[in-house]
Design an enzyme around this catalytic site. Structure first.
Site, mmCIF file in Angstrom:
data_model
loop_
_atom_site.group_PDB
_atom_site.id
_atom_site.type_symbol
_atom_site.label_atom_id
_atom_site.label_comp_id
_atom_site.label_asym_id
_atom_site.label_seq_id
_atom_site.Cartn_x
_atom_site.Cartn_y
_atom_site.Cartn_z
ATOM 1 N N LYS A 26 33.877 40.478 29.191
ATOM 2 C CA LYS A 26 32.977 39.402 29.359
ATOM 3 C C LYS A 26 32.096 39.700 28.225
ATOM 4 O O LYS A 26 31.661 40.588 27.607
ATOM 5 C CB LYS A 26 31.923 39.290 30.405
ATOM 6 N N TYR A 66 36.877 28.477 35.892
ATOM 7 C CA TYR A 66 36.129 28.884 36.921
ATOM 8 C C TYR A 66 35.871 27.892 37.867
ATOM 9 O O TYR A 66 35.266 27.823 38.967
ATOM 10 C CB TYR A 66 34.919 29.494 36.664
ATOM 11 N N THR A 108 32.247 43.971 42.656
ATOM 12 C CA THR A 108 31.564 43.018 41.661
ATOM 13 C C THR A 108 30.050 43.377 41.299
ATOM 14 O O THR A 108 29.552 43.230 40.491
ATOM 15 C CB THR A 108 31.713 41.525 42.233
ATOM 16 N N ARG A 119 32.591 48.739 36.072
ATOM 17 C CA ARG A 119 31.607 47.942 36.511
ATOM 18 C C ARG A 119 30.359 48.970 36.935
ATOM 19 O O ARG A 119 29.083 48.846 36.588
ATOM 20 C CB ARG A 119 31.656 47.171 37.816
ATOM 21 N N ASN A 129 28.638 41.504 34.708
ATOM 22 C CA ASN A 129 29.230 42.698 35.471
ATOM 23 C C ASN A 129 30.717 43.194 34.719
ATOM 24 O O ASN A 129 31.421 43.637 34.990
ATOM 25 C CB ASN A 129 29.676 42.403 36.678
ATOM 26 N N HIS A 132 36.256 40.441 34.241
ATOM 27 C CA HIS A 132 36.953 39.543 35.352
ATOM 28 C C HIS A 132 38.543 40.209 35.273
ATOM 29 O O HIS A 132 39.175 40.612 34.292
ATOM 30 C CB HIS A 132 37.111 38.010 34.755
ATOM 31 N N GLU A 143 46.136 31.907 35.507
ATOM 32 C CA GLU A 143 45.150 32.327 34.348
ATOM 33 C C GLU A 143 45.891 32.745 33.194
ATOM 34 O O GLU A 143 45.300 32.187 32.018
ATOM 35 C CB GLU A 143 44.270 33.427 35.005
#
Length: 155
Positions: A26, A66, A108, A119, A129, A132, A143
Site C-alpha cells: 500500500k 474495494y 489487520t 503488519r 496497514n 492487502h 482480484e
C-alpha cells in the site's frame, strides 16, 4: 518399508498444488520506501513473486477493487487512501499461498498482529496497514485479473 515411505513422500509432494494469491503493498509502505523489506518477508515465507508492477491506483480502480466494502463507513477513506500514492500490485505463488500470505501479513490491526509479521513490523495504523492480501482462492481469482493480464504472469 523404506521404499513405500519414500513413494508416499513423493506422492505427497506431487499432490500438493501450488496456489496463487494477490497482494498489494500500500501507499504508506511505498512512501517510506520499504517495499523491499516487505517483499523479503514474503519471499522468506516461501512465496514467489510471479507478477509485479508499480502503479498509481485511480479512484475508479480503487472503487471497483474495494466495492465489497461499499456500504461500510470506511469505504470512502479507504478509496482515498489507496489513491494517495503508488502501490505495488503482485501475484504470489506457493503451496497454500493464500493462507501462508495471510499468516505472514498478520492481523489487520497491527497492534494485534503477531511479532515478525509484516503488519506488526511495518504498519503505521489499522488504516495504513502496509499490505492487502486475498482472503481466499476465489477472491484471488477475481482480484488478479483486475490488474494483470495472462502474459504479465511470468512465474
Amino acid at each position: 518399508m523404506e521404499r513405500a515411505n519414500s513413494d508416499n513422500h513423493a506422492l505427497q509432494k506431487v499432490t500438493m498444488a501450488l496456489e496463487r494469491t494477490f497482494s498489494i503493498i500500500k501507499p504508506d509502505a511505498t512512501e517510506r520506501n520499504i517495499t523491499g523489506l516487505v517483499n523479503a518477508k514474503i519471499e522468506e515465507a516461501g512465496l514467489r513473486i510471479i507478477g509485479q508492477k508499480r502503479i498509481h491506483m485511480t479512484t475508479e480502480q480503487a472503487s471497483k477493487f474495494y466495492d465489497i466494502h461499499r456500504d461500510r463507513p470506511f469505504y470512502s477513506d479507504l478509496v482515498d487512501f489507496m489513491t494517495t500514492g503508488p502501490v505495488i500490485v503482485q501475484i504470489l505463488e506457493g503451496e497454500n499461498a493464500v493462507s501462508k500470505y495471510r499468516e505472514v501479513m498478520g492481523r489487520t490491526d497491527p497492534s494485534e498482529a503477531a511479532p515478525g509479521t509484516i503488519r506488526a513490523e511495518f504498519s503505521k495504523s489499522i488504516d495504513a496497514n502496509t499490505v492487502h492480501g486475498s482472503d481466499s482462492l476465489e477472491t484471488a481469482a477475481i482480484e488478479i485479473p483486475q490488474f494483470f493480464t495472462d502474459d504479465e504472469i511470468v512465474g
